[in-house]
Design an enzyme around this catalytic site. Structure first.
Site: not given
Ligand SMILES: C[S@@+](CC[C@H](N)C(=O)[O-])C[C@H]1O[C@@H](n2cnc3c(N)ncnc32)[C@H](O)[C@@H]1O
Length: 196
Positions: A51, A70, A110, A150
């Site tokens: 988070g 997620d 990410d 990413k």
């Protein structure tokens, strides 16, 4: 400083500033460079556990809508809607879209594939996630929308660069100082889809 010392330094800094992950500093640096976190935006954070990026996003995005997704559950943060599921699952993608009543302004990713011990395979699997994010963004991103994702410097790096160049007016790569401990990791920033 060697890689391990970098990681330790940012781990301690995150703890002292109340961030859930040292990754939080990567988003702070990315935003300093590209300035995408603004008031009243719709923001999707992919791979949000534990988070840290959502904490940073919430500090900057007032009166906007934020979803964190997620595969792992994430502890609550006031004002953020967390979904648990796999980004590759179509049903999850529909839930994301039904939450936002208009197009998404910023997509952060990410996401990193689970490590297998085979660095080359791990790199390919994470970069495939980045490609999926770029594909998804073509359908849901708003005018002047931005994607920050990413990726790893590896054999399919050029493929991602070409894909991004084909679809976005502006692309840049940036490796935050706080990412230095992770040698192959970098981030792509894409701005303004051609198709809109
Ligand atoms: C490096 S961590 C993200 C850290 C986060 N940005 C933060 O600041 O706390 C990468 C995350 O990506 C998630 N992930 C990997 N593949 C995923 C997928 N297909 N769908 C959803 N999440 C995924 C993992 O579960 C992991 O929690």
């Amino acid at each position: 400083m060697d890689n391990k010392s970098y990681q330790d330094h940012f781990f301690k800094k995150a703890k002292s500033q109340g961030y859930r992950s040292r990754s939080a500093f990567k988003l702070i640096e990315l935003n300093k460079k590209f300035k995408f976190l603004k008031n009243r935006i719709n923001l999707l954070d992919l791979g949000s556990s534990p988070g840290g990026w959502c904490q940073v996003a919430k500090e900057k995005v007032k009166n906007g809508k934020i979803i964190g997704l997620d595969k792992k559950a994430v502890d609550k943060i006031k004002g953020i809607n967390f979904l648990k599921g796999d980004f590759l699952d179509e049903k999850i993608r529909s839930s994301i879209l039904s939450y936002f009543d208009s197009r998404i302004d910023v997509i952060l990713s990410d996401m990193a594939a689970d490590t297998t011990g085979n660095k080359s395979l791990d790199c390919i699997r994470t970069n495939q996630l980045c490609l999926q994010v770029l594909e998804f963004s073509k359908k849901v991103l708003g005018k002047n929308g931005a994607v920050i994702s990413k990726l790893f410097m590896g054999e399919d790096f050029e493929e991602i660069k070409l894909n991004a160049k084909k679809n976005f007016k502006k692309i840049n790569f940036f490796k935050p100082i706080s990412s230095r401990g992770e040698s192959r990791e970098t981030y792509i920033h894409c701005l303004g889809l051609y198709t809109l």
